[in-house]
Design a protein around this motif. Structure first.
Motif, PDB file in Angstrom:
ATOM      1  N   SER A 129       0.849  -1.203   0.000  1.00  7.10           N
ATOM      2  CA  SER A 129       0.000   0.000   0.000  1.00  7.10           C
ATOM      3  C   SER A 129       0.880   1.247   0.000  1.00  7.10           C
ATOM      4  O   SER A 129       0.433   2.320  -0.402  1.00  7.10           O
ATOM      5  CB  SER A 129      -0.923   0.010   1.219  1.00  7.10           C
ATOM      6  N   ASP A 130       2.146   1.089   0.431  1.00  6.01           N
ATOM      7  CA  ASP A 130       3.048   2.237   0.477  1.00  6.01           C
ATOM      8  C   ASP A 130       3.306   2.842  -0.894  1.00  6.01           C
ATOM      9  O   ASP A 130       3.671   4.000  -0.997  1.00  6.01           O
ATOM     10  CB  ASP A 130       4.389   1.849   1.127  1.00  6.01           C
ATOM     11  N   TRP A 131       3.172   2.031  -1.929  1.00 10.79           N
ATOM     12  CA  TRP A 131       3.292   2.631  -3.265  1.00 10.79           C
ATOM     13  C   TRP A 131       2.002   2.506  -4.073  1.00 10.79           C
ATOM     14  O   TRP A 131       1.568   3.458  -4.684  1.00 10.79           O
ATOM     15  CB  TRP A 131       4.497   2.089  -4.034  1.00 10.79           C
ATOM     16  N   GLY A 133      -0.950   2.435  -3.008  1.00 11.07           N
ATOM     17  CA  GLY A 133      -1.965   3.315  -2.439  1.00 11.07           C
ATOM     18  C   GLY A 133      -1.858   4.746  -2.940  1.00 11.07           C
ATOM     19  O   GLY A 133      -2.801   5.523  -2.786  1.00 11.07           O
ATOM     20  N   PHE A 134      -0.724   5.076  -3.528  1.00  8.83           N
ATOM     21  CA  PHE A 134      -0.549   6.459  -3.964  1.00  8.83           C
ATOM     22  C   PHE A 134      -0.690   6.638  -5.467  1.00  8.83           C
ATOM     23  O   PHE A 134      -0.505   7.719  -5.992  1.00  8.83           O
ATOM     24  CB  PHE A 134       0.810   6.989  -3.487  1.00  8.83           C
ATOM     25  N   LYS A 136      -2.402   7.250  -8.878  1.00 14.78           N
ATOM     26  CA  LYS A 136      -3.604   7.969  -9.293  1.00 14.78           C
ATOM     27  C   LYS A 136      -4.328   7.145 -10.357  1.00 14.78           C
ATOM     28  O   LYS A 136      -3.749   6.242 -10.947  1.00 14.78           O
ATOM     29  CB  LYS A 136      -3.201   9.315  -9.895  1.00 14.78           C
TER      30      LYS A 136
END
Length: 405
Positions: A129-131, A133-134, A136
Motif C-alpha cells: 500500500s506504500d506505493w 496506495g498512492f 492515481k
RNA sequence: GGGUAGGUAGCGAAGUGGUUAAACGCAACAGACUGUAAAUCUGUCGACUAUGUCUUCGGAGGUUCGAAUCCUCCCCUACCCA
C-alpha cells in the motif's frame, strides 16, 4: 566469508523448484552479483488476508531462506493493498475487505510466523500500500495499457472460468498488474512463488521490462498437497498443518497423511541438513508407519523443539494407541451441579448446535470417564472432582463444578 | 438498451403445485476395521422447548387448502445482438 560460486549457488537454488524462467538469466544475475558484491533482491509476496501460515507456505519460504543463506536479500512484501482485490488464483471467492489496521496486524503476524524459517534479521518487510496506495487513476490507466485482454485471458484460471461462462470481474485483471507493480517498484532480481503464481510472476517480469528495468527471474515451487492427499494444502479446506498448530496437533496431523505423501513431504518440508535419517526411512516402503512417525517428529522439532516433538509423540501414543485421555486438559468449571449432556457439549464447543450434540450422542461418540453416554436426555452430575469428557477420537474436556454443597 | 439461458443446502447437481428438510455425487463428521494411512462397510449431515414444531430453494410481494415448483416486480450471472 567466501561467497559461493555461481555453480554452487545454482546447485542449491535448483533444489525442489518446478521452473526457473530463465536459468540463463539467473546465472547472469548471480555472476553480476558476485562481480559487484551486490546481493540479489529476492521477492516473495505474502497475502495478509490469510495470516495463518501452514506447511504449504514453508516450501517457498525455505527457498527464500536458502537465498538468504547464500547472502542475498530477502524481501517479504505484505500485499495489504492487493488484499483489497483478492487474488483470483484458484478458488475465487470475494474475500472480506481488511481495514488498514487489520492488514498491518496480519502482516506482522505473518512475518513473525515466517521467522520460524527466515532469518528475521536479514529480511526486509514492506507493505505494498506504500506505493500502490498512492497511484492515481491516471497511473492505473497507464499501467493497464501495458497489458491486453487476450494476454490476461491466457492465464489458466481466467481461461477456465471464461470457458465455463463464469464471471470474471474487471478488477481481477488488476491483481496481476498490481503485483507486477510491486516488482517495478522494488526492482527485484528474482520473484518466488507457488506454481499457481506463475502467471502473476510473469506479468511482473513483463511490466519491469516495460518500465525499463531488467526483468526478474521467476522461480516457481511446487504446491504442497494437503493432509487429505487430494487438494492443495489450504486452511479453508481444513487440510492444513499450520505453523501455529500445537506440537500435539502438528504431530497428529502429520500422521494422518496418506503413506503415498511421505516421500513428498519429506522432500519439500525438511531442509537438506536435517533430512538424512528420515529420507532413508521414507524409502523403506515396508515400514511406512515408522517413517511417518520419524517425519512427524522431525517436523514438530523444526517448528518447536526436539523435546516438544518427543512430548508430542508420547502424547499421541497415549491417546491414540493406548486410548487414554491426555495428562493435561484445561479444567472448565461450572456454576451448575447438573447439566443435560446436550447443553454441556454445545457450551464446551464440542458441537456447533444442540442438534449436532444430539447426533454425537446417538452415534455413541461421547464418553464421560470412559463410560459411554447412551441416552440423549442424559444429564451429567458435576462434582468437585473433575470428570473427563471425550467426544469422538480427539476432543477432550475436563469439567467440574465450582460450588460445594 | 433488446433477446436467450440460468440463480436449489459447504461445493457440484436433481426436482417444475401435495409423505420434499428437498434425490444423487463430493467434501465433512461419527462408528467398525486399522497405523488418527489407504481401501472398505455402516450411519449422520437446517434448527429447536424433539416420535412433534419452526425456518430454508437469489430478494420482495401475490395466486392457492397447499409453492423450490404458478404470477408480478426487483437483484445477480453467462451468452447473443446493439
Amino acid at each position: 566469508m567466501r561467497f559461493p560460486t555461481v555453480q554452487e549457488q545454482l546447485d542449491i537454488i535448483v533444489g525442489n523448484v518446478v521452473e526457473i524462467l530463465s536459468v540463463d538469466e539467473l546465472e547472469q544475475k548471480l555472476l553480476q552479483s558476485l562481480k559487484t558484491s551486490r546481493p540479489l533482491k529476492i521477492k516473495l509476496g505474502a497475502d495478509p488476508s490469510r495470516p495463518d501460515l501452514h506447511l504449504g507456505h514453508s516450501v517457498v519460504l525455505r527457498k527464500l531462506r536458502e537465498f538468504q543463506d547464500l547472502g542475498h536479500e530477502a524481501i517479504l512484501i505484505i500485499g495489504d493493498f492487493t488484499a483489497m482485490i483478492g487474488d483470483p488464483s484458484g478458488k475465487s471467492k470475494t474475500r472480506p475487505q481488511l481495514s488498514a489496521e487489520e492488514a498491518r496486524q496480519n502482516g506482522e503476524s505473518y512475518f513473525e510466523q515466517a521467522s520460524k524459517i527466515l532469518d528475521p534479521e536479514k529480511t526486509t518487510i514492506c507493505y505494498n500500500s506504500d506505493w500502490l496506495g498512492f497511484m492515481k487513476f491516471a497511473d492505473v490507466i497507464r499501467l493497464s495499457s501495458h497489458y491486453t485482454v487476450a494476454r490476461m485471458l491466457e492465464r489458466d484460471d481466467f481461461e477456465k472460468r471464461y470457458r465455463a461462462q463464469e464471471p470474471i470481474s474487471i478488477h481481477e485483471f488488476l491483481y496481476p498488474l498490481a503485483q507486477g507493480m510491486d516488482s517495478v517498484h522494488l526492482k527485484n532480481d528474482v520473484e518466488l512463488g507457488g506454481t499457481d503464481q506463475k502467471f502473476n510472476l510473469l506479468v511482473g517480469r513483463d511490466l519491469q521490462r516495460e518500465y525499463g528495468i531488467t526483468p526478474q527471474v521467476c522461480i516457481t515451487m511446487p504446491l504442497l498437497v494437503g493432509t487429505g492427499g487430494g487438494e492443495k494444502m489450504s486452511k479453508s479446506l481444513g487440510n492444513a498443518i499450520c505453523f501455529n498448530d500445537s506440537p500435539a496437533d502438528m504431530y497428529g496431523k502429520m500422521l494422518s497423511i496418506p503413506d503415498t505423501l511421505i516421500e513428498t513431504y519429506c522432500r519439500l518440508l525438511v531442509p537438506p541438513a536435517d533430512k538424512k535419517g528420515i529420507e532413508i526411512l521414507s524409502k523403506r516402503i515396508e515400514e511406512p508407519r515408522t517413517a511417518k512417525r520419524a517425519l512427524a517428529k522431525k517436523i514438530v522439532a523444526l517448528y518447536y523443539s526436539n523435546s516438544e516433538a518427543a512430548d508430542a509423540e508420547t502424547h499421541f501414543d497415549q491417546i491414540f494407541i493406548h486410548k487414554k485421555a491426555p495428562d493435561h486438559i484445561e479444567l472448565i468449571e461450572f456454576e451448575e451441579q447438573s447439566l443435560p449432556m446436550i447443553d454441556l457439549l454445545t457450551i464446551l464447543g464440542a458441537a456447533v448446535s444442540k442438534s449436532e450434540a444430539r447426533r454425537m450422542i446417538q452415534q455413541k461418540s461421547v464418553l464421560v470417564d470412559d463410560r459411554k453416554i447412551e441416552e440423549i436426555t442424559e444429564c451429567i452430575e458435576l462434582e468437585i472432582e473433575p470428570k473427563i469428557i471425550r467426544v469422538g477420537k480427539r476432543k477432550f474436556f475436563k469439567v467440574a463444578t465450582k460450588k460445594t454443597f
